[in-house]
Structures are given as C-alpha cells and as structure tokens.
Design a protein around this motif. Structure first.
Motif, PDB file in Angstrom:
ATOM      1  N   UNK A 266      45.983  19.282   7.767  1.00  0.00           N
ATOM      2  CA  UNK A 266      45.500  19.503   9.128  1.00  0.00           C
ATOM      3  C   UNK A 266      43.981  19.405   9.177  1.00  0.00           C
ATOM      4  N   UNK A 267      43.290  19.976   8.182  1.00  0.00           N
ATOM      5  CA  UNK A 267      41.832  19.951   8.130  1.00  0.00           C
ATOM      6  C   UNK A 267      41.314  18.512   8.075  1.00  0.00           C
ATOM      7  N   UNK A 268      41.896  17.703   7.194  1.00  0.00           N
ATOM      8  CA  UNK A 268      41.415  16.333   7.044  1.00  0.00           C
ATOM      9  C   UNK A 268      41.774  15.460   8.249  1.00  0.00           C
ATOM     10  N   UNK A 269      42.940  15.679   8.835  1.00  0.00           N
ATOM     11  CA  UNK A 269      43.316  14.907  10.009  1.00  0.00           C
ATOM     12  C   UNK A 269      42.392  15.220  11.185  1.00  0.00           C
ATOM     13  N   UNK A 270      42.032  16.494  11.335  1.00  0.00           N
ATOM     14  CA  UNK A 270      41.123  16.875  12.431  1.00  0.00           C
ATOM     15  C   UNK A 270      39.724  16.303  12.193  1.00  0.00           C
ATOM     16  N   UNK A 271      39.275  16.347  10.911  1.00  0.00           N
ATOM     17  CA  UNK A 271      37.962  15.766  10.588  1.00  0.00           C
ATOM     18  C   UNK A 271      37.965  14.272  10.893  1.00  0.00           C
ATOM     19  N   UNK A 272      39.029  13.586  10.488  1.00  0.00           N
ATOM     20  CA  UNK A 272      39.107  12.141  10.702  1.00  0.00           C
ATOM     21  C   UNK A 272      39.081  11.803  12.187  1.00  0.00           C
ATOM     22  N   UNK A 273      39.819  12.582  12.990  1.00  0.00           N
ATOM     23  CA  UNK A 273      39.852  12.333  14.432  1.00  0.00           C
ATOM     24  C   UNK A 273      38.470  12.513  15.049  1.00  0.00           C
ATOM     25  N   UNK A 274      37.781  13.601  14.663  1.00  0.00           N
ATOM     26  CA  UNK A 274      36.439  13.865  15.197  1.00  0.00           C
ATOM     27  C   UNK A 274      35.435  12.804  14.753  1.00  0.00           C
ATOM     28  N   UNK A 275      35.670  12.217  13.569  1.00  0.00           N
ATOM     29  CA  UNK A 275      34.727  11.249  13.001  1.00  0.00           C
ATOM     30  C   UNK A 275      35.046   9.814  13.386  1.00  0.00           C
ATOM     31  N   UNK A 276      36.103   9.609  14.167  1.00  0.00           N
ATOM     32  CA  UNK A 276      36.430   8.272  14.635  1.00  0.00           C
ATOM     33  C   UNK A 276      37.241   7.436  13.665  1.00  0.00           C
ATOM     34  N   UNK A 277      37.874   8.068  12.674  1.00  0.00           N
ATOM     35  CA  UNK A 277      38.709   7.337  11.726  1.00  0.00           C
ATOM     36  C   UNK A 277      40.159   7.319  12.204  1.00  0.00           C
TER      37      UNK A 277
END
Length: 361
Positions: free
Chosen positions: A143-154
């Motif tokens: 969940x942490x990495x998916x949220x980071x990726x979404x916020x970062x445009x990945x």
C-alpha cells in the motif's frame, strides 16, 4: 573581467561538464535513430516492439529536453553580454541567478546515472519472520509503495500475488513504470522491520515483523541480458487463487529455474501460459541484471547464485509504531516521527537521503 562575465563563464563551464557527464551527444544520436525507426511502418508489424521503442524514445526526450533548454538559455545570456550594454547588467544578473538555480536542480538528477536508473522497476515484497503479522506487514508495504507511485506519477501493475491464509500477503510483485523509477526505488531494496502492538494477538502484545523488499530493473529486451536456453528448466502447473475462468482447469502457470544460479521465478497471474512465460522471463532477466550489478561481473556466465541468508540480514529500515513512533533508515540515519505519513506513501525524504548517501560513498 567584469563579475557578471566571470559568473557567466563559470556557469557555462559547469553546464558543459554536466552535458558531458550525461552524454548529451550520444543520447541525441540515439534519439535520431529511434525517430527513424518509429517512422518505418514495418515497426508496427510487431505492436509490442513498437510500444517499447516509442516508450524508450519518450524517456530519452524527457531526460535531455531540460538540458537543451538550459543550453538555449545560456546562449541567450551570452548574446546579451556580448552587447556590452551596462543598462542590461541588472537583467543579466537576474537571468544568471535563475539559470544557476535551474542548473543546481538538474545536476541533482545526475545522481541517477546508473545503467538502469532511467528505466522501469519490478518491485517484489516477501513476508518474512513474524507469521500473520509479517504477511500483514507485506500488504502495508505494498500500500505504501502504490500510494507513493500514484503521487509521483508512476504507473503500476500487479504481476504476481500470493495471499496469506488469514490476512495480508505472502508475496507480491509489482511493475512500476516511469522515468527514473529504478533510480528512485533501488534504495528500498532490503529488509524492512516493523514493531507494533499486534492486531492479530489476543493479548495485544508487541510484535516484531520482517518483510523483504526486492527492487529489480525491468529488463524486457532479451538482447540486454542474453540467457542460454540450455540453462533453463521450465515447468508448467495449474494456477491457484485469484484468476480467470481457466484457474485450476489448465496448466497456465509457469515456473522457470535458471540452473547456473538456482534462481526460480513463478508467474500465474497472466491469462495464458505464453504470457506467464514472457513475464517470468522478464523477471528472470531482471534478477540476473541486479545480481550482475551487485557482483560487478562483466557477463551473466560469471554470476553466482544469490546469498539468501545475507539478504535477510540486510535490514535497512525500522518502522516503530509502539512504544513510540519512529521510522529510521539504518544506512542514512534519516528518521521521522510521522509514521502514518510514511505508511501513506510519503517516502521521498528517505529516497533523497539514500541518493545523497550513495553519492557520498
């Protein structure tokens, strides 16, 4: 020499040095070759090859366009200085200051100059010691990495997943796509430790759980990491768990073992055996590329199998939720007490701290 001219010459020298570091000329030639390829209608006879070619072209453009803009800016400033009009000095000084700020920001991107830093990532999370808590911890990290990726445009795509019996995940693999995905995430590779009051313990006791995060550069071009077919053992079996109508009715899942290193990859999430095999080969090439980087070998034949016990001992970060709140990276010493923000994907400070740490070492 006037101070303004000295400032200009110093900045132009710094820019030229940076352009040489990133290989602007060679990237420009590669873009030219790829442009020709995309204009050839035959390229699209193979849609997958066409897609990969245009994606690579887009990544290269994103990489060098900011540098080309800086080139144009410094040339314009040079033309203003050549006019030798003192009434323009204030304007030129302001432009030089803005240019210097942009240059400093772009030079930070040179930290991502590794052979795979600009490419996509295969990120896997494996629950370790800690039973159900560890499996729940694996799902929290996902969940942490998916949220980071979404916020970062990945863009992200789950390519394989094994659910825990009671809760959480035994393991999961995710494709993360976007410019500098590997460069930013490679520092997350290692063991992540969680300390908290267990929600799965009747007595609500403090529990320590572990999960291994594996970050691999995605290598989907066979020519990038050549693998001898004689070195592979391929097994097919029936997929289990989530899937389409074919689950448990056909042998669609694929397990590939690289005999020289003992690396095994199993994929069952795709719709067909062919797709599962292609994905498994991509993961295998990525694992071999990562080992090649770690072991500093010139070719795949020299690579030894991974040292699993050493990997599990490679604890990189602790997340403490009880008896106090603290997330601390054990390599960079960067820490924060805002654990909830970190678990919600706010990990850029840890990523940047690792990048600076790696450059200094």
């Amino acid at each position: 020499m006037k101070p303004i001219e000295k400032h200009y010459r110093e900045l132009k020298k710094d820019l030229d040095k940076s352009l040489k570091t990133i290989g602007l000329d060679s990237i420009g030639k590669e873009i030219g070759e790829l442009d020709k390829m995309t204009q050839d209608p035959k390229l699209w006879d193979d849609p997958e090859k066409g897609r990969k070619t245009t994606e690579k072209l887009s990544r290269l453009h994103q990489k060098i366009e900011p540098w080309r803009e800086l080139q144009a800016e410094i040339d314009e400033i040079g033309e203003l200085i050549s006019l030798k009009d003192e009434s323009l000095d204030k304007e030129i000084e302001n432009q030089l200051d803005k240019f210097e700020k942009k240059l400093d920001e772009l030079r930070e991107s040179l930290a991502y100059s590794g052979p795979y830093d600009d490419g996509n990532v295969l990120l896997s999370i494996h629950a370790g010691a800690g039973g159900v808590d560890a499996q729940d911890w694996a799902s929290l990290l996902l969940r942490m990495y998916l949220r980071w990726a979404e916020k970062s445009g990945f863009k992200t795509r789950v390519i394989d997943e094994s659910a825990g019996e009671e809760a959480g995940l035994k393991s999961v693999s995710v494709e993360v796509k976007g410019s500098l995905a590997y460069g930013k995430l490679k520092g997350e590779h290692g063991i992540h430790r969680l300390v908290r009051l267990s929600p799965f313990n009747a007595n609500n006791l403090r529990q320590t759980s572990f999960a291994k995060v594996e970050v691999l550069p995605e290598i989907d071009e066979p020519s990038s990491v050549p693998i001898d077919e004689k070195d592979l053992k391929v097994d097919v079996f029936r997929a289990g768990g989530h899937g389409g109508q074919s689950v448990n009715t056909t042998d669609s899942a694929v397990r590939i073992t690289h005999l020289p290193t003992g690396i095994t990859v199993s994929i069952q999430n795709e719709r067909s055996q062919i797709q599962n095999k292609e994905t498994a080969m991509t993961v295998l090439r990525s694992k071999l590329a990562q080992l090649q980087l770690e072991q500093h070998k010139d070719n795949i034949a020299e690579i030894k199998g991974p040292d699993k016990s050493a990997e599990w001992g490679n604890q990189i970060r602790s997340y403490v939720l009880h008896p106090y709140s603290m997330v601390k990276d054990l390599r960079t010493r960067h820490e924060t007490s805002n654990t909830q923000a970190v678990l919600d994907g706010e990990i850029d400070d840890f990523i940047n701290a690792y990048v600076s740490h790696a450059m200094d070492n």
